[in-house]
Design a protein around this motif. Sequence first.
Motif, PDB file in Angstrom:
ATOM      1  N   LEU A  97       0.868  -1.095   0.177  1.00  0.00           N
ATOM      2  CA  LEU A  97       0.059   0.045  -0.057  1.00  0.00           C
ATOM      3  C   LEU A  97       0.926   1.241   0.334  1.00  0.00           C
ATOM      4  O   LEU A  97       1.929   1.261   0.958  1.00  0.00           O
ATOM      5  CB  LEU A  97      -0.940   0.017   1.183  1.00  0.00           C
ATOM      6  CG  LEU A  97      -1.856  -1.139   1.471  1.00  0.00           C
ATOM      7  CD1 LEU A  97      -2.508  -1.235   2.601  1.00  0.00           C
ATOM      8  CD2 LEU A  97      -3.003  -1.150   0.328  1.00  0.00           C
ATOM      9  N   TYR A  98       0.634   1.987  -0.828  1.00  0.00           N
ATOM     10  CA  TYR A  98       1.354   3.201  -1.076  1.00  0.00           C
ATOM     11  C   TYR A  98       0.662   4.596  -0.561  1.00  0.00           C
ATOM     12  O   TYR A  98      -0.349   4.999  -1.440  1.00  0.00           O
ATOM     13  CB  TYR A  98       2.079   3.611  -2.404  1.00  0.00           C
ATOM     14  CG  TYR A  98       2.946   2.180  -2.740  1.00  0.00           C
ATOM     15  CD1 TYR A  98       4.332   2.551  -2.543  1.00  0.00           C
ATOM     16  CD2 TYR A  98       2.671   1.059  -3.392  1.00  0.00           C
ATOM     17  CE1 TYR A  98       5.175   1.328  -2.851  1.00  0.00           C
ATOM     18  CE2 TYR A  98       3.561   0.169  -3.626  1.00  0.00           C
ATOM     19  CZ  TYR A  98       4.708   0.238  -3.158  1.00  0.00           C
ATOM     20  OH  TYR A  98       5.507  -0.733  -3.563  1.00  0.00           O
ATOM     21  N   TYR A  99       0.982   5.268   0.569  1.00  0.00           N
ATOM     22  CA  TYR A  99       0.210   6.428   0.939  1.00  0.00           C
ATOM     23  C   TYR A  99       0.833   7.655   0.458  1.00  0.00           C
ATOM     24  O   TYR A  99       1.919   7.855   0.225  1.00  0.00           O
ATOM     25  CB  TYR A  99       0.292   6.445   2.375  1.00  0.00           C
ATOM     26  CG  TYR A  99       1.392   6.542   3.288  1.00  0.00           C
ATOM     27  CD1 TYR A  99       1.806   7.647   3.398  1.00  0.00           C
ATOM     28  CD2 TYR A  99       2.237   5.170   3.891  1.00  0.00           C
ATOM     29  CE1 TYR A  99       3.206   7.994   4.256  1.00  0.00           C
ATOM     30  CE2 TYR A  99       3.252   5.161   4.167  1.00  0.00           C
ATOM     31  CZ  TYR A  99       3.774   6.743   4.658  1.00  0.00           C
ATOM     32  OH  TYR A  99       5.009   6.741   5.180  1.00  0.00           O
ATOM     33  N   GLU A 100      -0.191   8.737   0.207  1.00  0.00           N
ATOM     34  CA  GLU A 100       0.158  10.009  -0.248  1.00  0.00           C
ATOM     35  C   GLU A 100       0.161  10.846   1.008  1.00  0.00           C
ATOM     36  O   GLU A 100       0.610  12.109   0.751  1.00  0.00           O
ATOM     37  CB  GLU A 100      -0.989  10.361  -1.109  1.00  0.00           C
ATOM     38  CG  GLU A 100      -0.946   9.462  -2.572  1.00  0.00           C
ATOM     39  CD  GLU A 100      -1.932  10.165  -3.467  1.00  0.00           C
ATOM     40  OE1 GLU A 100      -2.301  11.367  -3.709  1.00  0.00           O
ATOM     41  OE2 GLU A 100      -2.604   9.243  -3.865  1.00  0.00           O
ATOM     42  N   ASN A 101      -0.472  10.741   2.295  1.00  0.00           N
ATOM     43  CA  ASN A 101      -0.413  11.448   3.350  1.00  0.00           C
ATOM     44  C   ASN A 101      -0.765  10.740   4.787  1.00  0.00           C
ATOM     45  O   ASN A 101      -0.676   9.657   4.613  1.00  0.00           O
ATOM     46  CB  ASN A 101      -1.389  12.679   3.285  1.00  0.00           C
ATOM     47  CG  ASN A 101      -2.761  11.900   2.842  1.00  0.00           C
ATOM     48  OD1 ASN A 101      -3.228  11.040   3.578  1.00  0.00           O
ATOM     49  ND2 ASN A 101      -3.479  12.549   1.996  1.00  0.00           N
ATOM     50  N   GLU A 102      -0.359  11.387   5.667  1.00  0.00           N
ATOM     51  CA  GLU A 102      -0.587  10.660   6.935  1.00  0.00           C
ATOM     52  C   GLU A 102      -1.801   9.976   7.219  1.00  0.00           C
ATOM     53  O   GLU A 102      -1.976   9.114   7.787  1.00  0.00           O
ATOM     54  CB  GLU A 102      -0.203  11.755   8.133  1.00  0.00           C
ATOM     55  CG  GLU A 102       0.186  11.052   9.437  1.00  0.00           C
ATOM     56  CD  GLU A 102       1.102  10.085   9.652  1.00  0.00           C
ATOM     57  OE1 GLU A 102       1.112   9.122  10.402  1.00  0.00           O
ATOM     58  OE2 GLU A 102       2.172  10.238   8.833  1.00  0.00           O
ATOM     59  N   GLU A 103      -2.850  10.706   6.744  1.00  0.00           N
ATOM     60  CA  GLU A 103      -4.455  10.011   6.867  1.00  0.00           C
ATOM     61  C   GLU A 103      -4.255   8.879   6.078  1.00  0.00           C
ATOM     62  O   GLU A 103      -4.740   7.893   6.668  1.00  0.00           O
ATOM     63  CB  GLU A 103      -5.370  11.118   6.268  1.00  0.00           C
ATOM     64  CG  GLU A 103      -6.688  10.714   6.387  1.00  0.00           C
ATOM     65  CD  GLU A 103      -7.461  11.518   5.748  1.00  0.00           C
ATOM     66  OE1 GLU A 103      -8.734  11.067   5.605  1.00  0.00           O
ATOM     67  OE2 GLU A 103      -7.082  12.680   5.481  1.00  0.00           O
ATOM     68  N   GLN A 104      -3.785   8.703   5.018  1.00  0.00           N
ATOM     69  CA  GLN A 104      -3.713   7.591   4.339  1.00  0.00           C
ATOM     70  C   GLN A 104      -3.068   6.456   4.961  1.00  0.00           C
ATOM     71  O   GLN A 104      -3.560   5.147   5.180  1.00  0.00           O
ATOM     72  CB  GLN A 104      -3.249   7.808   2.895  1.00  0.00           C
ATOM     73  CG  GLN A 104      -4.349   8.309   1.845  1.00  0.00           C
ATOM     74  CD  GLN A 104      -4.096   8.273   0.534  1.00  0.00           C
ATOM     75  OE1 GLN A 104      -2.754   7.801   0.188  1.00  0.00           O
ATOM     76  NE2 GLN A 104      -4.650   8.479  -0.299  1.00  0.00           N
TER      77      GLN A 104
END
Length: 174
Positions: A97-104
């Motif tokens: 899983l590759y997140y774009e921000n802390e929320e993700q």
Amino acid sequence: MQSFVLGGGCFWCIDAVYRNFQGIQESTCGYTGGHTENPDYRSVCSGTTGHVEVDRVVFDESVIPAETVLDIFFTSHDPTSWDRQGADVGSQYRSALYYENEEQKQLFEAAKERAEKLWGKEIVTVIEPLEKFWEAEDYHQNYYANNPFAGYCQAIINPKISKARQNYSEYLRG
């Protein structure tokens, strides 16, 4: 709209699964997580680029919750298998899983915890920051719909679609 970049084995599978659900606005096959610029299918399959086959899913959270999008991901592949999904073997098929921000990142970590309870064993899915998404070649986009009778689609993708459809029927397209 929100987008997630998900690696769960062959990107054709993930793409085909998500296209069944309401609220999914776009599904795009691509590559990420590696160390080379402008990767292509041949170089990624060589295992030398570090890239993962991924799908970028854009969805409307007012129709399908982010948590459900992630639960579908963990249902539609084996997140307990390192660098392998069935006969597809290599680091390009790792569960990621590759997140774009802390929320993700927090959403992804919570989904991984839910998946561990579901699977009853360790989840090996890596959670990493998204550096760059490279769109895959045109012939990979919507592969399943364009090749429904191909052996891979019949033997590998169809069971994954069936499992996801069965478990998340309330979100199926009409």
